[in-house]
Design an enzyme around this catalytic site. Structure first.
Site, PDB file in Angstrom:
ATOM      1  N   GLY A 118       0.767  -1.231   0.000  1.00 40.55           N
ATOM      2  CA  GLY A 118       0.000   0.000   0.000  1.00 40.55           C
ATOM      3  C   GLY A 118       0.796   1.278   0.000  1.00 40.55           C
ATOM      4  O   GLY A 118       0.234   2.353  -0.177  1.00 40.55           O
ATOM      5  N   SER A 120       3.548   1.703  -1.970  1.00 39.94           N
ATOM      6  CA  SER A 120       4.397   1.595  -3.151  1.00 39.94           C
ATOM      7  C   SER A 120       5.753   1.026  -2.786  1.00 39.94           C
ATOM      8  O   SER A 120       6.798   1.544  -3.180  1.00 39.94           O
ATOM      9  CB  SER A 120       4.573   2.940  -3.841  1.00 39.94           C
ATOM     10  OG  SER A 120       5.309   2.787  -5.033  1.00 39.94           O
ATOM     11  N   SER A 121       5.749  -0.063  -2.031  1.00 34.40           N
ATOM     12  CA  SER A 121       7.000  -0.717  -1.677  1.00 34.40           C
ATOM     13  C   SER A 121       7.700  -1.269  -2.913  1.00 34.40           C
ATOM     14  O   SER A 121       8.933  -1.316  -2.957  1.00 34.40           O
ATOM     15  CB  SER A 121       6.750  -1.835  -0.660  1.00 34.40           C
ATOM     16  OG  SER A 121       5.747  -2.727  -1.120  1.00 34.40           O
ATOM     17  N   SER A 122       6.941  -1.664  -3.943  1.00 34.54           N
ATOM     18  CA  SER A 122       7.579  -2.173  -5.158  1.00 34.54           C
ATOM     19  C   SER A 122       8.397  -1.081  -5.836  1.00 34.54           C
ATOM     20  O   SER A 122       9.543  -1.309  -6.246  1.00 34.54           O
ATOM     21  CB  SER A 122       6.532  -2.739  -6.116  1.00 34.54           C
ATOM     22  OG  SER A 122       5.579  -1.762  -6.464  1.00 34.54           O
ATOM     23  N   ALA A 124       9.573   1.605  -4.376  1.00 31.41           N
ATOM     24  CA  ALA A 124      10.655   2.000  -3.475  1.00 31.41           C
ATOM     25  C   ALA A 124      11.829   1.033  -3.551  1.00 31.41           C
ATOM     26  O   ALA A 124      12.990   1.446  -3.552  1.00 31.41           O
ATOM     27  CB  ALA A 124      10.133   2.097  -2.041  1.00 31.41           C
ATOM     28  N   ASP A 166       3.610   6.497  -8.285  1.00 27.96           N
ATOM     29  CA  ASP A 166       4.471   5.998  -7.216  1.00 27.96           C
ATOM     30  C   ASP A 166       5.904   6.493  -7.367  1.00 27.96           C
ATOM     31  O   ASP A 166       6.498   7.044  -6.434  1.00 27.96           O
ATOM     32  CB  ASP A 166       4.465   4.464  -7.210  1.00 27.96           C
ATOM     33  CG  ASP A 166       3.095   3.885  -6.954  1.00 27.96           C
ATOM     34  OD1 ASP A 166       2.214   4.621  -6.462  1.00 27.96           O
ATOM     35  OD2 ASP A 166       2.894   2.696  -7.247  1.00 27.96           O
TER      36      ASP A 166
END
Length: 403
Positions: A118, A120-122, A124, A166
């Site tokens: 949630g 935007s860890s992808s 990051a 993101d």
């Protein structure tokens, strides 16, 4: 940081450096960047770290503190999609390598400072990885290059039809400023927090549920919006209104709702299938909310800004029809709690968390109220639920060697 400790324990030497990229939250503008809408966002003071050192043989060797399986590939021999957590970074390697020659790989250990989902860890983890890979290969990317390379890692390799929200938030944001971005032409403004604005923090509430965008309805929603835009263009052309379209009728793959004026949508929306109409309704009302939200932030009116964020959350649930049962319950609990200016679920809504802008004086009362309401609905998630209080932060630095 644990990633440095684990790196030392694995390689018997300290890392050469630690790359970092912040997570992001989007108070309004959700589900519209892939249709060239306008968005708002903040980077927050939590994110992804990668402790790393160069590998002269061109091997990339990565471990994550969030996943058990280690990953390895050659910088110039990226394999096909493997269906695991490292696909985002394989995609980033391939995306960067298509633009610049790469000779050195990295050994790295990845650590996220908050649970996955949630924020935007992808994006990051992709951007922090790119920072490391650029550094060891002596590359410097502009902000726009970094955003593009990171986006194409997801769209071209992983296969998720994301826009630039993101990546842009995690690169362009600045502390104590609202990022106001038009994803059609990438123009943006950093609107400062005025001294007269009431105090605020960014609260992040993790539901305890983790899902992946791959295999979710994310791509289906994108296709529904594009289908609505394509149909609206066709209706306008049939009625001799082609000159009102902002972009001529063309290939479906290049169609966006931003091509279609609101007046055309209003005239023909009842001819759309009901699902397409609701998706389009979200886009057009979200566009208006973002513009109103930017003006509210400009004048320091955080109450209006918060209300618009809450309305954005409602539209995402009932018009865009995303959000798990857990996130819907969490959203309802948050907007009823004391000290909340406004909030919504964060990200695509198929996993993860909700965010809210809150009055810092109400931290503990709000934590108790939200937790109590959420646990009544989902008692089995009590041990995985968590609340975190964050502040706005700068986006990733592109100064110096490596970015």
């Amino acid at each position: 940081m644990r990633c440095e400790e684990v790196f030392f324990g694995t390689y018997r030497k300290p890392p050469v450096n630690v790359a970092f990229c912040p997570y992001r939250v989007c108070p309004m503008g959700a589900h519209s960047d892939h249709q060239y809408g306008k968005v708002t966002g903040f980077a927050i003071d939590k994110g992804v770290h990668i402790a790393y050192a160069p590998k002269q043989n061109g091997v990339i060797e990565l471990a994550s503190l969030n996943f058990e399986k280690r990953a390895q590939w050659y910088v110039n021999g990226v394999p096909d999609n493997q269906g695991d957590w490292a696909d985002y970074l394989r995609g980033a390697t391939k995306s960067l390598g298509s633009r610049y020659p790469l000779s050195r790989g990295i050994a790295g250990v990845i650590e996220g400072s908050l649970p996955i989902g949630g924020l935007s860890s992808s994006a990051a983890v992709i951007i922090s990885f790119l920072a490391a890979l650029c550094a060891v290969n002596h590359l410097r990317l502009s902000q726009s290059e970094l955003i593009d390379v990171a986006q194409h890692a997801e769209t071209d390799y992983v296969g998720v039809s994301v826009g630039k929200l993101d990546q842009s938030c995690e690169v362009l944001s600045r502390r104590n400023h609202l990022l106001y971005l038009d994803t059609k032409d990438d123009s943006y403004e950093l609107i400062p927090t005025v001294p007269s604005m009431k105090p605020y923090e960014i609260a992040v509430f993790f539901s305890g549920v983790q899902r992946s965008l791959v295999g979710s309805k994310f791509n289906m929603r994108v296709d529904e919006l594009k289908s609505a835009a394509y149909a609206l263009k066709g209706y306008a052309i049939d009625d001799g209104r082609e000159d009102e379209l902002l972009v001529p009728y063309g290939r479906f793959s290049e169609t966006r709702l931003r091509d279609v004026p609101r007046s055309v949508y209003d005239d023909y929306k009842n001819r759309l299938p009901s699902a397409w109409r609701r998706r389009a309704e979200h886009f057009y009302t979200e566009f208006a909310r973002v513009e109103a939200g930017a003006e509210a932030w400009r004048r320091g009116d955080i109450e209006t800004f918060g209300r618009l964020s809450t309305e954005s959350g409602w539209s995402s649930i009932y018009n865009y029809e995303t959000g798990s049962d857990e996130l819907k319950a969490l959203y309802e609990a948050i907007i009823r709690a004391d000290g909340v200016y406004g909030g919504r679920f964060s990200g695509a809504g198929f996993k993860g968390c909700c965010m809210a802008l809150i009055d810092p004086a109400y931290e503990e009362r709000m934590r108790e109220q939200v937790s109590e309401a959420y646990f009544r609905a989902f008692p089995g998630l009590a041990d995985r639920f968590s609340v975190h209080f964050c502040r706005s932060a700068d986006g990733v630095s592109t100064e110096g060697e490596g970015l």
